[in-house]
Design an enzyme around this catalytic site. Structure first.
Site, PDB file in Angstrom:
ATOM      1  N   ASP A  84       0.857  -1.184   0.000  1.00  0.00           N
ATOM      2  CA  ASP A  84       0.000   0.000   0.000  1.00  0.00           C
ATOM      3  C   ASP A  84       0.891   1.231   0.000  1.00  0.00           C
ATOM      4  O   ASP A  84       1.427   1.624   1.040  1.00  0.00           O
ATOM      5  CB  ASP A  84      -0.904   0.012   1.238  1.00  0.00           C
ATOM      6  CG  ASP A  84      -1.990  -1.058   1.192  1.00  0.00           C
ATOM      7  OD1 ASP A  84      -1.738  -2.114   0.573  1.00  0.00           O
ATOM      8  OD2 ASP A  84      -3.069  -0.842   1.766  1.00  0.00           O
ATOM      9  N   LYS A  89      -6.950   3.431  -3.372  1.00  0.00           N
ATOM     10  CA  LYS A  89      -7.402   3.437  -1.986  1.00  0.00           C
ATOM     11  C   LYS A  89      -7.637   4.869  -1.533  1.00  0.00           C
ATOM     12  O   LYS A  89      -6.862   5.763  -1.879  1.00  0.00           O
ATOM     13  CB  LYS A  89      -6.339   2.740  -1.131  1.00  0.00           C
ATOM     14  CG  LYS A  89      -6.575   2.723   0.369  1.00  0.00           C
ATOM     15  CD  LYS A  89      -5.429   1.978   1.061  1.00  0.00           C
ATOM     16  CE  LYS A  89      -5.486   2.099   2.563  1.00  0.00           C
ATOM     17  NZ  LYS A  89      -4.345   1.403   3.221  1.00  0.00           N
ATOM     18  N   LYS A 125     -10.500   0.375  -2.577  1.00  0.00           N
ATOM     19  CA  LYS A 125     -10.382   0.146  -1.139  1.00  0.00           C
ATOM     20  C   LYS A 125     -10.672   1.436  -0.367  1.00  0.00           C
ATOM     21  O   LYS A 125      -9.839   2.334  -0.345  1.00  0.00           O
ATOM     22  CB  LYS A 125      -8.987  -0.364  -0.787  1.00  0.00           C
ATOM     23  CG  LYS A 125      -8.770  -0.585   0.718  1.00  0.00           C
ATOM     24  CD  LYS A 125      -7.367  -1.100   1.008  1.00  0.00           C
ATOM     25  CE  LYS A 125      -7.103  -1.196   2.505  1.00  0.00           C
ATOM     26  NZ  LYS A 125      -5.739  -1.701   2.810  1.00  0.00           N
TER      27      LYS A 125
END
Length: 304
Positions: free
Chosen positions: A141, A204, A240
């Site tokens: 991430d 995300k 996400k």
């Protein structure tokens, strides 16, 4: 990209309607709860993380819902686990070893690239990514440099994300936009498209450390970008939302929004994740109530 404009009032009005959607009930609700569990990135990103609490988190990742509750729902043999365990790079080895000892194949995700601020040199970001992959992380991430968005350096943003994607190698890359710090929904849309063009497997919303994290207006804009990117390229990019998602009801609303905007095929751990540290606890409490008809006491459920 310079011609993109997002109609903020229209997005906000739609987001307000989302909050009023009626949720499912009974067994259907329990089924949606379990679907949400399989999409959770069970996360610990604290300065006082130790091998002990990472091991506990990994055990909970493999057994997210109490076995007797799953048996009551006839779901005990379905292999219900969370989508991934997310930790800092320094704790990746602990998580990999814990999951290996538990005999499960849950992927370990690691934040990297100067998380959460992104205010580190690109060389340092790339080195951190490579180390996390070397330690055994199967998902990375990364977090973008917000300054590149705020100053309109779109080619610079593309190049930074592209190099991060290259550094990830075989690991999946989730690109955190930190939408609460991008200034406008138009910037959110542009950053989403750039991130996907540069090779991101997921986009995300947030690090969870900003003042404003996952919100429905931001979610709508990012999902519309994913949909347009899919129409143009045929490539499915995951989504996400992360940060401030704490209740089971909120999780179901996000699942319903993904189904509405992107379709049922996105409701899998491969294309949808929920970034959360305390969400699982509330979901398990709701399942406990559904099965037993009473509320769980503090000692009834294991800590997440």
């Amino acid at each position: 990209m310079s011609k993109v404009h997002v109609n903020r009032p229209a997005v906000v009005r739609y987001a307000e309607r989302i909050k009023k959607w009626r949720t499912v009930k009974g067994n259907w609700q329990a089924a949606w709860f379990l679907k949400a569990v399989t999409c959770i990135d069970l996360t610990t990103l604290s300065g006082d993380d130790t091998p002990a609490n990472v091991y506990r988190l990994c055990f909970k990742a493999k057994h997210p819902i109490r076995e007797d509750l799953l048996k009551a729902l006839d779901m005990h043999d379905k292999g219900i686990t969370v989508g991934a365990v997310c930790v800092y790079p320094a704790r990746v080895t602990d998580a990999v070893n814990a999951l290996k000892a538990a005999g499960c194949n849950i992927p370990v995700a690691s934040v990297a690239a100067g998380f959460p601020s992104g205010q580190t040199p690109l060389e340092t970001k790339l080195a951190e990514i490579k180390l996390a992959v070397e330690y055994g992380a199967r998902e990375i991430d990364i977090v973008i440099s917000r300054s590149l968005v705020l100053t309109g350096q779109w080619e610079g943003l593309y190049e930074e994300i592209r190099q991060c994607r290259e550094a990830c190698g075989e690991a999946h890359m989730k690109t955190i936009l930190a939408t609460g710090e991008l200034g406008s929904l138009t910037n959110v849309y542009k950053a989403s498209m750039i991130a996907m063009m540069a090779g991101s497997d997921f986009i995300k919303t947030s690090t969870g450390k900003e003042v404003e994290n996952a919100t429905f207006p931001v979610g709508v804009v990012m999902m519309r970008a994913i949909r347009e990117f899919y129409w143009k390229t045929g490539n499915k990019v995951g989504f996400k939302p992360a940060g401030s998602i704490r209740t089971a009801k909120e999780a179901i609303t996000w699942l319903m929004l993904v189904k509405e905007e992107l379709g049922v095929e996105w409701l899998t751990p491969e294309l949808f994740r929920l970034g959360a540290s305390s969400l699982l606890e509330d979901i398990e409490k709701q399942i406990f109530y559904h099965v037993t008809g009473s509320y769980a006491l503090q000692h009834d459920l294991a800590m997440a």
